[in-house]
Design a protein around this motif. Structure first.
Motif, PDB file in Angstrom:
ATOM      1  N   GLN A 161      47.061  42.439  47.755  1.00  0.00           N
ATOM      2  CA  GLN A 161      46.889  42.998  46.417  1.00  0.00           C
ATOM      3  C   GLN A 161      47.327  42.007  45.344  1.00  0.00           C
ATOM      4  O   GLN A 161      46.658  41.859  44.320  1.00  0.00           O
TER       5      GLN A 161
ATOM      6  N   GLY B 266      44.757  39.404  44.743  1.00  0.00           N
ATOM      7  CA  GLY B 266      43.559  39.909  44.082  1.00  0.00           C
ATOM      8  C   GLY B 266      42.432  40.251  45.037  1.00  0.00           C
ATOM      9  O   GLY B 266      41.283  40.430  44.621  1.00  0.00           O
TER      10      GLY B 266
ATOM     11  N   ASN C 280      40.095  42.460  47.457  1.00  0.00           N
ATOM     12  CA  ASN C 280      39.704  43.863  47.586  1.00  0.00           C
ATOM     13  C   ASN C 280      38.752  44.103  48.765  1.00  0.00           C
ATOM     14  O   ASN C 280      38.117  45.154  48.844  1.00  0.00           O
TER      15      ASN C 280
ATOM     16  N   LYS D  24      45.325  32.856  42.677  1.00  0.00           N
ATOM     17  CA  LYS D  24      45.572  34.173  42.076  1.00  0.00           C
ATOM     18  C   LYS D  24      45.073  34.211  40.633  1.00  0.00           C
ATOM     19  O   LYS D  24      44.404  35.158  40.207  1.00  0.00           O
TER      20      LYS D  24
ATOM     21  N   ALA E 245      41.821  36.368  39.081  1.00  0.00           N
ATOM     22  CA  ALA E 245      41.992  37.249  37.923  1.00  0.00           C
ATOM     23  C   ALA E 245      41.025  36.869  36.809  1.00  0.00           C
ATOM     24  O   ALA E 245      40.451  37.744  36.134  1.00  0.00           O
TER      25      ALA E 245
ATOM     26  N   LYS F 106      37.521  38.112  37.632  1.00  0.00           N
ATOM     27  CA  LYS F 106      37.399  39.557  37.424  1.00  0.00           C
ATOM     28  C   LYS F 106      37.318  39.910  35.943  1.00  0.00           C
ATOM     29  O   LYS F 106      36.638  40.876  35.558  1.00  0.00           O
TER      30      LYS F 106
END
Length: 624
Positions: free
Chosen positions: A198, A201, A203, A473, A477, A480
């Motif tokens: 998590q 990042g 999923n 990381k 981010a 996204k």
């Protein structure tokens, strides 16, 4: 306990309350019995004949009523030979990974569509029979109830364009002592790493085979799990407790709770009947809430799966080396790659089921990709003849481990560039577990037989240096945050919202002009963000060993270009306006990411001017 009328479907053993239905395919003219064992006992306690005249076609079936299913295990006996059910839902007798506790299935009778599998007895068993004898009853099927508390769990249905995938081997992901989880090498071990996934990042996880394969089939360990198997049964040795079925479901449920999809790799074999493979995927989808599958279209028919009505709303994925090979060649500075890179940057995974990989389980890790020119598979015992010979790798000036600071800096630089190529392409990205902290297999690009620290993820590298983890990381981010980098639909190169800018345009050292000649290793890409409600993004890639200056297209009215991140600095917390708005110079082998933003006042612009950090190669240029 008594025999009652059974049903010919479904195949295998189906538990319903105090009743178990058995159905199996048996060739005509052969005698068939179901054997019931008390759990843990060597010999069967009950035998029930399955008469041919009571069957339908080649399918024999019966049901047993008044049985406490959790206390019993089963096999079939056909003409005095003991067989394990190919539709078995869980295995007993394979508790310890890598230990030859009993012989494993080798041939099927009959071949189509779902023949029974014989215990071959070719290997000696510790404390068991000698070579050539048949340990008939040591591997058996458990009688598994479908009852499980899913706590309202449902498949996540994350859109393709929003997925950040992560490929792992369930055992190898946490087996290393440095993983620091209580249940190393198991489904629970994956659960214990969910907070880490998590934070990064992620999923979606893509798991290498988790079904009951034979890791002791040959003279070398089968670590990966490819080959013949009991495809419907989760691997017993991947369970920390006594139920692989429940623990795989636990892993999937807890991943879903954390917003992480679970995709299972199901390569099957060329001997697997297509209908059996289809039944298997349906089974995992419905019984385990699996979100998707990675399948091999060369062993099973892709069209049959993609057109199946039950599988219409799950992700069907096929691995493809095209993105990987093109980006590896571009990364190391091969010529004549720009047009191929353009094609791969814009390709959308939902259209063909192909995720983007720079590295995968079968091949080099990312750190090894920039540390070795050639494979080093001597430990596999095949005289280094196994594994792919062409890896499109580059060692940055020294083969293998090096203490030279210039070599190490260049390697880290190349790893960051690779992450940029992966995470700024439109297709669904998939990271290889450990690549985000320089995990290495010491030059082995085919660890299929290495159930040891060579293949296990070494988490100590994260503790020693977490800079790459923080870089990845931040890059995830950023991806996204900006939908123009991962659109729902394929790029068209058209102005979608009358903003005066196409959704994607290609540039070079001159704005609006692609530099695609043979010698070019430079590319600029402008992604329009107006129709997605976000800023425009401009990404400049310089894979040359020389610096280059890129002319910048207009950022838009009353807007300016700001540096969001680059190879040297990583992703910035706050994008910083460029002092020079007409062009940007990229040092050798580097990537820069710009975003458009409302113009700042001059005083603020001076304060926010980004500092540039140089990375020098061994020869000052990182020249190949």
């Amino acid at each position: 306990m008594k025999i009652i009328q059974g049903k010919p479907q479904p195949f295998g053993a189906y538990v319903e309350g105090g009743k178990v239905n058995f159905a199996v395919q048996v060739p005509a003219g052969k005698k068939c019995e179901v054997l019931l064992y008390r759990a843990g006992k060597q010999q069967p306690r009950y035998r029930y004949e399955m008469p041919e005249e009571d069957g339908i076609g080649e399918v024999r079936f019966l049901a047993v009523e008044g049985i406490e299913a959790e206390k019993y295990e089963y096999n079939f006996m056909i003409d005095d030979e003991v067989y394990v059910d190919p539709y078995v839902k869980e295995i007993a007798g394979k508790r310890q990974f890598g230990k030859r506790q009993a012989a494993f299935p080798e041939r099927s009778v009959p071949a189509e569509p779902s023949g029974m599998t014989e215990l071959s007895g070719k290997f000696p068993v510790q404390g068991g029979p000698e070579r050539g004898e048949k340990p008939d009853h040591q591997i058996r099927g458990k009688l598994v109830s479908a009852e499980y508390d899913w706590q309202g769990d449902r498949r996540l249905h994350i859109p393709w364009h929003e997925v950040i995938a992560y490929s792992l081997h369930v055992r190898g992901f946490t087996k290393h002592r440095s993983s620091k989880v209580p249940h190393k090498g198991t489904f629970r071990g994956v659960i214990e790493k969910i907070p880490y996934l998590q934070e990064l990042g992620i999923n979606q996880i893509q798991c290498m085979p988790v079904y009951e394969f034979d890791e002791c089939a040959k003279d070398r360990i089968n670590y990966w799990g490819y080959g013949p198997a009991y495809f419907f049964a989760p691997k017993e040795s991947y369970a920390a407790g006594h139920s692989a079925v429940h623990e795989l479901k636990d892993m999937i449920r807890e991943c879903h709770r954390a917003g992480i999809e679970v995709v299972l790799e199901m390569p099957f074999t060329s001997e697997t009947a297509p209908q059996t493979a289809l039944e298997c995927l349906r089974f995992y989808m419905m019984e385990y809430h699996v979100d998707g599958f990675v399948i091999n279209p060369y062993t099973v028919p892709w069209d049959m799966f993609s057109n199946d009505p039950f599988l219409k709303d799950i992700k069907l994925i096929r691995k493809d080396d095209e993105f990987q090979n093109i980006m590896r060649r571009f990364l190391k500075g091969d010529e004549n790659m720009v047009n191929d890179v353009i094609r791969e940057l814009r390709r959308h995974s939902s259209s063909d089921g192909k995720c983007n990989y720079i590295t995968a389980q079968t091949g080099f890790t990312l750190w090894d990709l920039v540390s070795y020119d050639g494979k080093h598979n001597e430990a596999n015992g095949e005289n280094n003849t196994d594994g792919p010979d062409y890896n499109f790798s580059w060692n940055c000036g020294a083969e293998g481990p090096s203490r030279k600071k210039a070599v190490l800096n260049l390697r880290k630089n190349q790893v960051r560039n690779a992450m940029f190529l992966l995470l700024t392409a439109q297709g669904t990205p998939c990271l290889l577990a450990g690549d985000e902290f320089y995990n290495s297999q010491h030059g082995n690009n085919n660890v299929y037989c290495q159930d040891n620290e060579t293949a296990w993820v070494d988490w100590s590298r994260l503790k020693t240096d977490d800079s790459l983890f923080r870089f990845v990381k931040g890059l995830i981010a950023f991806r996204k945050k900006y939908p123009c980098l991962h659109r729902k639909e394929e790029l068209q190169g058209l102005d979608r919202c009358a903003c005066g800018m196409p959704d994607v345009s290609w540039h070079g050292e001159h704005a609006w002009r692609v530099q695609a000649d043979v010698a070019s290793r430079q590319l600029g890409v402008l992604y329009a963000g107006a129709d997605t409600g976000t800023e425009n993004c401009f990404i400049a890639y310089n894979m040359h060993w020389l610096p280059h200056t890129y002319a910048l297209p207009s950022p838009g009215k009353d807007r300016e270009w700001c540096l969001a991140g680059d190879t040297a600095e990583g992703m910035l917390e706050t994008p910083a306006a460029l002092a020079e708005q007409k062009s940007i110079e990229l040092t050798f082998r580097s990537v820069s990411v710009l975003v458009s933003a409302p113009c700042e006042k001059k005083e603020e612009k001076k304060k926010s001017r980004p500092r540039r950090k140089k990375i020098t190669g061994e020869d000052g240029q990182g020249k190949k």
